[in-house]
Design a protein around this motif. Structure first.
Motif, PDB file in Angstrom:
ATOM      1  N   GLN A  39      80.024   2.975  42.560  1.00 37.42           N
ATOM      2  CA  GLN A  39      79.796   3.678  41.306  1.00 37.42           C
ATOM      3  C   GLN A  39      81.112   3.729  40.541  1.00 37.42           C
ATOM      4  OE1 GLN A  39      77.398   7.292  41.356  1.00 37.42           O
ATOM      5  NE2 GLN A  39      78.855   8.307  39.996  1.00 37.42           N
ATOM      6  N   ASP A  50      82.786   4.711  36.604  1.00 38.90           N
ATOM      7  CA  ASP A  50      82.725   5.196  35.223  1.00 38.90           C
ATOM      8  C   ASP A  50      84.065   4.903  34.549  1.00 38.90           C
ATOM      9  OD1 ASP A  50      80.180   6.241  35.658  1.00 38.90           O
ATOM     10  OD2 ASP A  50      80.972   8.175  36.314  1.00 38.90           O
ATOM     11  N   ARG A  79      86.718   6.368  31.426  1.00 40.84           N
ATOM     12  CA  ARG A  79      87.069   7.357  30.406  1.00 40.84           C
ATOM     13  C   ARG A  79      87.310   6.633  29.084  1.00 40.84           C
ATOM     14  NH1 ARG A  79      90.587   8.261  34.626  1.00 40.84           N
ATOM     15  NH2 ARG A  79      90.143  10.038  35.972  1.00 40.84           N
ATOM     16  N   ILE A 113      82.697   9.782  28.792  1.00 40.29           N
ATOM     17  CA  ILE A 113      82.563   8.997  30.017  1.00 40.29           C
ATOM     18  C   ILE A 113      81.479   7.936  29.839  1.00 40.29           C
ATOM     19  CG2 ILE A 113      82.029   9.036  32.476  1.00 40.29           C
ATOM     20  CD1 ILE A 113      84.668  10.353  31.786  1.00 40.29           C
ATOM     21  N   ALA A 114      81.845   6.668  30.114  1.00 43.09           N
ATOM     22  CA  ALA A 114      80.887   5.568  30.012  1.00 43.09           C
ATOM     23  C   ALA A 114      80.546   5.066  31.414  1.00 43.09           C
ATOM     24  CB  ALA A 114      81.476   4.434  29.180  1.00 43.09           C
ATOM     25  N   GLN A 115      79.265   5.018  31.720  1.00 46.88           N
ATOM     26  CA  GLN A 115      78.826   4.539  33.025  1.00 46.88           C
ATOM     27  C   GLN A 115      78.840   3.006  33.040  1.00 46.88           C
ATOM     28  OE1 GLN A 115      74.960   6.187  33.789  1.00 46.88           O
ATOM     29  NE2 GLN A 115      75.737   8.261  34.139  1.00 46.88           N
ATOM     30  N   ARG A 142      76.320   1.577  38.877  1.00 50.66           N
ATOM     31  CA  ARG A 142      75.575   2.661  39.511  1.00 50.66           C
ATOM     32  C   ARG A 142      74.944   2.197  40.823  1.00 50.66           C
ATOM     33  NH1 ARG A 142      78.000   5.714  37.610  1.00 50.66           N
ATOM     34  NH2 ARG A 142      77.634   7.448  36.190  1.00 50.66           N
TER      35      ARG A 142
END
Length: 539
Positions: free
Chosen positions: A14, A16, A18, A23-25, A28
């Motif tokens: 996982q 992410d 900044r 916060i951008a994923q 996943r």
């Protein structure tokens, strides 16, 4: 699957990032396994999280990245989650080698390629002498089919073509015979005749040293031929995985089916006969000094002829494709035409002579003549946001009535290139290679040019996005009567986009004519070999 030794076990990756917008994923819950001697492929569109997932294994993510607490990577059964930078230095280049997607950003411009490959060997083999290291470097360059390895070993990255730099990167990754090789688009910059050679070489070395290979690519034809197992990624998640042949013959997910059905289609519509010539080159020649002269010793300088007296014409609304193997002079010719490098011969643009103009005199024409470079990362300022990158040319050339107008133009250029407006606030390093390529196209489009030099604009893009870019370029050409000089080693894309084709080899013109005619009935053996290689890989 037969009983095999587990090399890598990646669980619950996982990641992410900044960003200024929050916060951008990116990735996943991605999990995959790699066994010794196995080739595992990660496939998916640009931005799907393929490269980010692979970089987690090497701990080479930018500082803005946040790796999930449940992410767990084991190598030979050892958990690497607690490894610090010192621990990873013992892993990188020795147990895990990586071929990066963009070689120019990974090679140091102030050191020769021999020194850079030698440094990787020396780091993990302190007892080797300088001569032993040099001999091993020469052996690696020879295995990479790099021409004149004795000469290339002392050259700098900028003295090589994109494909040659890619082969240097492969040599660096294989220098210490790693247990795992991460190959991130390993043949992106290579022409079709060399792709198969490099991939077969990697396959032989894999079998010889029983390496595991993580292959990241957008080229599904390569995946089908060389991978044992495939993981399909979309929007940062794995949507399907299976043995390669099963996945290709009976895909279950709609996205996988979409990818498998994507390939360049159609041919370029005819150019109206009345369209005038916008660009003309006569006896264009380019040479580079390879050894300086010495007046006192009466020793003349030695020069390498990269382009050997070529003629070409380009009409308004037309696309001329320039193809040939890496190092054939394609990019050099394009740069000479735009007066980005010194050359001889005549260049005429819309009745204006270019060959007698210096950099200052060329400046007023730059708005009308744009370029999309082969390596987008090196042409995008890493300190600027996408907004600043796209709007910079507008500001310099007084395009747009005010800041709000330029903002709308930037948004439109991004959307036409397949990116959302939120990209404006991000930096180049926060994008995948394919996304950066689209940013470079958006930057050129925003200038509203009449002519664009496209240097491998689809080389970093997966098949489905290639189609989008081809359609975009067609639409823009139809709408604005644009002229393109399209440099590529992908003959499938050339066939779909170009009206005429120009085949180059060693700086010479081999064959020129209507694209369909040349590709269906080539007159020269070299052209036949290029076409045969392109469509055998695609078969």
């Amino acid at each position: 699957m037969n009983e095999q030794t587990l090399l890598v076990n990646a669980e619950n990756i996982q990641v992410d990032f900044r960003t200024e917008g929050g916060i951008a994923q990116a990735v996943r819950d991605v999990s995959f396994k790699i066994y010794k001697g196995q080739t595992v492929a990660l496939v998916g569109e640009s931005g799907s999280g393929k490269s980010i997932s692979a970089r987690v294994l090497m701990k080479l993510l930018p500082k803005s990245a946040i790796v999930g607490k449940d992410t767990r990577i084991t190598l030979h059964g050892e958990d690497m989650s607690q490894y610090d930078e010192q621990d990873m230095r013992k892993i990188r280049g020795k147990k895990i080698g990586m071929i990066f997607q963009e070689p120019m950003t990974s090679l140091n411009p102030i050191y020769t390629v021999g020194d850079q490959i030698g440094e990787i060997i020396r780091e993990h083999n302190r007892a080797m002498s300088k001569q032993e290291i040099r001999e091993q470097v020469l052996s690696l360059l020879t295995e990479m089919q790099l021409p004149d390895p004795e000469k290339r070993i002392d050259q700098y990255p900028h003295q090589m073509s994109g494909g040659q730099r890619q082969r240097v990167m492969i040599a660096m990754a294989l220098a210490n015979k790693p247990d795992l090789l991460i190959a991130d688009e390993p043949t992106t910059a290579l022409d079709v005749t060399v792709q198969a050679e490099i991939l077969n070489l990697l396959k032989r070395l894999q079998e010889k040293f029983h390496m595991g290979v993580l292959l990241i690519t957008h080229d599904l034809t390569i995946v089908r031929k060389y991978a044992d197992w495939v993981y399909v990624m979309q929007h940062g998640k794995v949507v399907e995985n299976n043995e390669t042949e099963n996945l290709f013959t009976t895909p279950t997910h709609a996205y996988t089916q979409h990818l498998l059905n994507s390939e360049p289609k159609g041919t370029a519509p005819a150019v109206p006969a009345e369209n005038p010539v916008i660009l003309e080159g006569k006896n264009v020649q380019v040479s580079f000094v390879t050894e300086p002269g010495n007046w006192w010793l009466r020793r003349p300088e030695k020069r390498f002829k990269a382009v050997k007296g070529l003629d070409l014409t380009l009409r308004r609304g037309e696309t001329l494709g320039i193809v040939g193997e890496s190092g054939s002079g394609k990019t050099t010719l394009g740069h000479a035409i735009l007066r980005l490098i010194e050359s001889e011969g005549e260049m005429i643009y819309d009745g204006i002579t270019l060959h007698d103009r210096d950099r200052k005199a060329m400046r007023p024409l730059r708005k009308r003549m744009q370029i999309v470079f082969q390596d987008p990362f090196s042409s995008l300022n890493p300190r600027m946001t996408v907004r600043q990158i796209i709007q910079e040319g507008m500001i310099i050339n007084n395009i747009g009535t005010d800041d709000a107008d330029r903002e709308q133009r930037a948004i439109q250029a991004l959307q036409e290139s397949g990116l959302a407006p939120f990209a404006l606030d991000r930096f180049p390093h926060e994008f995948s290679g394919g996304q950066r390529q689209r940013i470079a196209i958006a930057k050129a489009i925003a200038m509203e040019p009449e002519f664009i030099l496209l240097d491998e604009p689809t080389s970093a893009l997966d098949l489905s996005v290639q189609n989008q870019i081809i359609q975009l370029l067609r639409q823009l050409q139809q709408k604005h009567n644009l002229s393109y000089l399209f440099i590529s080693h992908d003959l499938r894309v050339v066939r779909a986009l170009c009206h005429r084709i120009m085949v180059m080899r060693h700086g010479d013109l081999v064959e020129m004519g209507d694209t369909v005619t040349v590709m269906d009935d080539p007159k020269e053996e070299y052209t036949r070999r290029l076409i045969r290689a392109a469509f055998e890989v695609a078969a």
